[in-house]
Design a protein around this motif. Structure first.
Motif, mmCIF file in Angstrom:
data_model
loop_
_atom_site.group_PDB
_atom_site.id
_atom_site.type_symbol
_atom_site.label_atom_id
_atom_site.label_comp_id
_atom_site.label_asym_id
_atom_site.label_seq_id
_atom_site.Cartn_x
_atom_site.Cartn_y
_atom_site.Cartn_z
ATOM 1 N N ARG A 33 0.812 -1.219 0.000
ATOM 2 C CA ARG A 33 0.000 0.000 0.000
ATOM 3 C C ARG A 33 0.847 1.271 0.000
ATOM 4 N NH1 ARG A 33 -4.660 -1.484 4.538
ATOM 5 N NH2 ARG A 33 -5.569 -3.269 3.435
ATOM 6 N N LEU A 34 2.131 1.121 0.291
ATOM 7 C CA LEU A 34 3.024 2.294 0.312
ATOM 8 C C LEU A 34 3.466 2.596 -1.117
ATOM 9 C CD1 LEU A 34 5.140 1.359 3.456
ATOM 10 C CD2 LEU A 34 3.163 2.882 3.335
ATOM 11 N N LYS A 35 2.513 2.979 -1.927
ATOM 12 C CA LYS A 35 2.753 3.088 -3.361
ATOM 13 C C LYS A 35 3.640 4.268 -3.725
ATOM 14 C CE LYS A 35 -1.715 0.913 -4.216
ATOM 15 N NZ LYS A 35 -1.108 -0.416 -4.379
ATOM 16 N N ASN A 36 3.776 5.218 -2.828
ATOM 17 C CA ASN A 36 4.565 6.404 -3.137
ATOM 18 C C ASN A 36 5.882 6.453 -2.363
ATOM 19 O OD1 ASN A 36 2.413 7.449 -4.753
ATOM 20 N ND2 ASN A 36 1.354 7.932 -2.846
ATOM 21 N N LEU A 37 6.249 5.332 -1.727
ATOM 22 C CA LEU A 37 7.429 5.315 -0.867
ATOM 23 C C LEU A 37 8.710 5.277 -1.701
ATOM 24 C CD1 LEU A 37 8.224 5.189 2.137
ATOM 25 C CD2 LEU A 37 8.312 2.701 1.909
ATOM 26 N N HIS A 38 9.690 6.097 -1.297
ATOM 27 C CA HIS A 38 10.979 6.132 -1.984
ATOM 28 C C HIS A 38 12.027 5.265 -1.291
ATOM 29 C CE1 HIS A 38 9.183 9.578 -3.992
ATOM 30 N NE2 HIS A 38 10.172 9.570 -4.851
ATOM 31 N N THR A 39 11.995 5.191 0.048
ATOM 32 C CA THR A 39 13.021 4.434 0.773
ATOM 33 C C THR A 39 12.365 3.530 1.811
ATOM 34 O OG1 THR A 39 14.656 6.200 0.516
ATOM 35 C CG2 THR A 39 15.032 4.616 2.279
#
Length: 1024
Positions: free
Chosen positions: A530-536
């Protein structure tokens, strides 16, 4: 006939002669101006000003507001826009005021013929090329403003002939060269603005000749050398701004004796020396003292307290030492005290007396002591500081003890950072009462105990740093309430238990989630997808087990993925191939098996790959990241072979056997495969033919249904009570939207039913499906499923089911009277700024993080929905287009030449000419949307006619009158200067986005970055 006496006749003749002489004399006194002809000779005539203005107009190449439309022969030139003539000297121009009109072109030399000119204002336009030397003829000129343009070349030295000049404003251009020493002969000059150019050389040593100077602005240039001693002669100086140059040496002692000085900005230079101990006595009018980023040393003078009007003391990044003077507590109007990055000491009660005294400063909003040597225990008096305090930064000071009780008294804090100290004990539950906090930093201390459950109350928090402490126990699921959190760092503690699913569902978690170096166990929950926008994502050095979840492939924006030093097993999931932007991938020291997947070769951004100490086997790829052995670590996998020679692996066995057998395989496999393919094609044809002949209620399979639960027509009828009008929440060009409750989980949804009788509705449905099946972002409307089937009457039925967003559209917030809806309060400037940032982030994702890029083509308030947290979600992709590398491709009919239908007022002008879509078209719509949000006026408002548009309306008010055009319903903050600064910055973005020239527009990535910076500045989070 009556005969006159001889004396009367003689008197008549004398009167006639006198009248003739009077007219001859008076005609000689008529204004006579000079014009330089082609040969260079000067001739005189009475219509010079008229001709000069026409020559000025001829050089204007850009007039977006038609400001010069009145400059024609039907109107006397003294009545032209921006022109004022003298009442004494008829038809002589004394004022030419054309500021902030968007004019572009070069400045005609004919301007030098307006010899009666007193004021020339061309500021905030787009003039370019050099400033004409002919300006030196304007001997009567008192005010010259050419700021905020693109003038190039050097400052004309013959401006020295304009001996009446009182204001000279040339800032924010592209001027080069030195400051002409001749300018220092303008003894009547009161204000000199030369900042924000690329001037070089030194400040003229004769600067002291400007005996009337009250303002000297030279900031943001490349000036070097020292500040001249002669500057101490400017006894009337109030504002001295030389920030961001290359000045060296010390500040002349005489400058500290200019008692009228109010603002003193010498930041970002290479100045050194000590500040005089009597500075507060000699500068009693001082309000703003900014000396940051220099090399000043010695103590902070205690006499600063004598400058009772001081509001800002900003002296970070120097070498100040000793104690912070406790006398500063006498400055009742102090707003900001920033002494970070110095060598200031505390350590005992005496050293911390200043904090006790600062409790008297009731207006204090920013206190930053970051990176000094204060040490000792933080006094309890910190909780008695001003209730207005917003920023408290005590990082890197070796302070010890506990966070004092009563810290919740600082109710307006939004930046609270104690990082890199020696604080111990438990984190107090009372921190959870600081409900306005946006950044909480307690990392690198010695805190113990559990993470307080009360932190879940900090619903505005965007950054939470608790790393490098001794925290124990489980991660509190209450952190799942922090819906705005973009950074969560709990690394290097002693946390145990499983990773709560709640924190893996945070919609805003996009920059960093770091749980590394703990003792977490169990599996990595599937919800991580669900963390579709996570970079790290860093969960390395824990005790996690099980398979690496395939849902990690849904985190398509991931750049850094660290899962090393755990007990993960199984194979490397193929779904990780979706994370096309991966730069670092660490899967080392686990129990992974199977081959190294070949998709890792195709990750073009991958720069570091660590697969060491697993149980991988088979051949190592040789392309992509594997080409450089220094970027790949595979040691500790004894069954690997092949790869580039630098890896020093054994050759893979059996490769020659495979080569010998390959022709035989071709002879056997290809004929069999061909026969199977023919059978499949024949069977498919028969099935398709049968489907065309029969109509039934079976759903038509659509790509979205592969990803989401299937829903039938009857399900939607039950959910919406038969598509009842009471559940109708909106209508659009291609259908209607209903509120519904979908079984079996009683989920509240929004159902968009397409009216397939409308031309293009079916294509619009397909377009939305194409976008929504691949686009995932916190600021996009979330699709739940779709329905494409034949209803009970044999008619085609198509619908999309979305997550219900309760606060309606931005349209209803900006224009509530249009639909009768009334909200309890209008959107504040901060809320509008946040919404604008959400939309920009969504656009950045669509344009730059989708493959291929997606152009929305219909950005407008009615397509932006607001949730309960006032987060904006962009929806309605019925007109969206995919962008291939070469051309714009329509999702609806795969044609780049389709005419754009968009919405009037928001459509980019180039669409009407070519119909070719581009990401710049969305940027244009964003600019118009920004204007509408700030003014409350729709671009199709009745007031916009006869050449006036929303953009022109805003542009005419920019920047001086921005406060006059803001939405009257918008509640404004008390700090008008900060509000005005924010509005000007936002409008400047809007003007750039809505520029008629595509090349002049910003790209949406730069827009998003700048909008975030505007919010930081508005909130004051940029302390440094």
């Amino acid at each position: 006939m009556i005969s006159l006496p001889r004396e009367s006749m003689e008197l008549q003749q004398i009167l006639k002669i006198g009248l003739i002489l009077f007219f001859l004399w008076s005609s000689s006194c008529l204004p006579v101006a000079s014009v330089v002809d082609a040969t260079g000779a000067i001739r005189f005539r009475n219509d010079t000003d008229h001709l000069s203005l026409l020559a000025f107009k001829d050089q204007i190449t850009h007039d977006p507001l038609n400001a010069l439309s009145s400059w024609n022969d039907t109107i006397q030139f003294c009545n032209w826009k921006g022109v004022t003539c003298s009442w004494k000297h008829k038809q002589r121009v004394v004022v030419l005021d054309l500021g902030s009109l968007g004019l572009g072109g070069s400045l005609s030399p004919s301007i030098g013929n307006l010899t009666f000119l007193h004021r020339l204002n061309l500021g905030s336009n787009s003039f370019f090329r050099e400033i004409p030397l002919e300006l030196g003829r304007l001997r009567r000129l008192k005010n010259l403003n050419l700021s905020f343009n693109s003038f190039q070349g050097e400052i004309p030295s013959n401006l020295t002939y304009c001996t009446e000049l009182k204001i000279l404003a040339l800032c924010h251009n592209q001027l080069t060269g030195k400051i002409p020493v001749e300018i220092t002969s303008l003894t009547k000059l009161g204000e000199l603005y030369l900042g924000s150019n690329t001037l070089t050389g030194v400040i003229p040593t004769s600067i002291g000749n400007l005996s009337s100077l009250t303002l000297l602005s030279l900031h943001f240039n490349h000036l070097g050398g020292s500040i001249p001693d002669d500057i101490g002669r400017l006894t009337t100086l109030k504002y001295f701004l030389v920030a961001a140059n290359n000045l060296t040496g010390t500040i002349p002692s005489k400058l500290y004796n200019i008692s009228s000085l109010q603002e003193f900005y010498v930041t970002a230079n290479k100045l050194q020396g000590r500040i005089p101990s009597d500075i507060g006595v000699t500068l009693p009018s001082l309000q703003f003292l900014k000396l940051s980023s220099n090399q000043f040393d010695g103590p902070i003078p205690t006499t600063l307290a004598n400058a009772s009007r001081l509001e800002v003391i900003c002296i970070p990044d120097n070498h100040f030492s000793g104690r912070v003077p406790s006398e500063l507590g006498r400055l009742r109007g102090l707003h900001l005290l920033n002494v970070e990055l110095n060598h200031l000491e505390g350590g005992d009660a005496k050293g911390w007396e200043f904090l006790d005294s600062l409790t008297n400063c009731s207006q204090l909003t920013v206190l930053s002591l970051y990176d000094n040597m204060l040490g000792g225990m933080l006094p309890n008096s910190v909780v008695n500081l001003s209730s207005q305090l917003q920023v408290l930064n005590l990082n890197i000071n070796n302070m010890s003890g506990r966070i004092p009780h009563g810290i919740e008294n600082l109710a307006n804090l939004y930046w609270f950072t104690f990082d890199d100290n020696l604080f111990a004990g438990a984190i107090p539950e009372s921190i959870g009462k600081l409900v306005r906090l946006q950044r909480l930093g307690l990392s690198s201390n010695r805190f113990t105990g559990q993470i307080p459950i009360s932190l879940g109350n900090l619903t505005l928090l965007t950054e939470l740093y608790l790393d490098q402490n001794n925290l124990q126990g489980p991660i509190s699921p209450s952190l799942g309430k922090l819906q705005h959190l973009s950074i969560l760092d709990l690394s290097t503690n002693r946390l145990t238990g499983t990773i709560p699913k709640e924190i893996l569902s945070l919609p805003a978690l996009s920059l960093r989630l770091n749980l590394s170096d703990n003792s977490l166990d169990g599996s990595l929950p599937l919800e991580v997808g669900r963390l579709k926008n996570l970079h790290t994502l860093d969960i390395s050095r824990n005790m996690l087990s099980g398979n690496i979840p395939s849902t990690l492939g849904d985190c398509q924006i991931l750049e850094y993925l660290h899962l090393g030093n755990n007990f993960f097993q199984g194979t490397i999931p193929q779904y990780l191939s979706n994370a096309r932007g991966l730069q670092e991938l660490d899967l080392s020291r686990n129990n992974l098996t199977g081959p190294i997947p070949t998709f890792l070769e195709d990750l073009k951004q991958l720069q570091m790959l660590n697969l060491s100490f697993n149980h991988l086997e088979g051949e190592v790829p040789v392309k992509g990241v594997f080409e450089n052995a220094t970027q790949v670590s595979i040691k500790g996998n004894s069954r690997l072979c092949g790869g580039v020679p630098e890896l020093h692996l054994p050759a893979c066995p059996g490769k020659s056997y495979k080569k010998r057998k390959w022709p035989l395989l071709l002879k056997i496999v290809i004929p069999i495969a061909g026969a199977i393919l023919c059978m499949i094609l024949l069977l498919s044809f028969l099935i398709l033919r049968r489907k065309r002949k029969s109509k039934n209620n079976a759903p038509i399979v659509h790509p979205l249904e592969d990803q989401f639960p299937k829903v039938s027509h009857s399900d939607l009828i039950r959910a919406t009570d038969g598509f009842s009008s009471t559940n109708l929440i909106g209508r659009g060009g291609y259908g209607s939207v209903y509120k519904g409750i979908l079984s079996p989980h009683q989920t509240i949804v929004a159902v968009k039913v397409f009216n397939l009788q409308n031309h293009g509705a079916s294509k619009s449905f397909l377009a939305e499906c194409e976008v929504l099946k691949s686009a995932r972002h916190r600021n996009l409307v979330k699709v739940m499923t779709c329905c494409s089937m034949v209803d009970v009457r044999g008619h085609d039925f198509k619908a999309l089911v979305f997550e219900f967003i309760p606060n309606g559209s931005l349209e209803k917030w900006l224009h509530p009277e249009l639909d009768g809806h009334h909200h309890t309060e209008s959107l504040s400037l901060l809320q509008r700024l946040n919404i604008a940032i959400d939309v920009a982030d969504a656009g950045d994702y669509l344009h730059n993080n989708c493959q291929p890029s997606i152009v929305h083509c219909d950005l407008k308030p009615s397509n932006i929905l607001i949730d309960n947290e006032m987060i904006a979600h962009v929806g309605d992709f019925g007109l969206a287009r995919f962008m291939s590398k070469a051309t714009a491709i329509s999702l609806a009919d795969k044609s780049s030449s389709i005419r754009i239908k968009g919405t009037l007022g928001y459509i980019a002008p180039e669409y009407g000419a070519s119909g070719q879509v581009s990401t710049s078209g969305d940027v244009y719509s964003y600019g118009i949307l920004l204007f509408e949000m700030l003014t409350g006026k729709s671009p199709v408002d009745d007031m916009f006619k006869d050449g006036l548009s929303l953009r022109k309306f805003v542009e005419m008010a920019f920047p001086e009158r921005v406060m006059a055009i803001v939405d009257p319903l918008m509640p404004l903050a008390e700090d008008e200067s900060k509000t005005r600064e924010c509005l000007i910055s936002m409008i400047r973005i809007g003007l750039s986005c809505s520029n008629g020239s595509v090349k002049e527009r910003l790209n949406i990535s730069n827009v998003a970055t700048t909008m975030h910076a505007i919010r930081d500045a508005y909130l004051g989070t940029q302390v440094h």
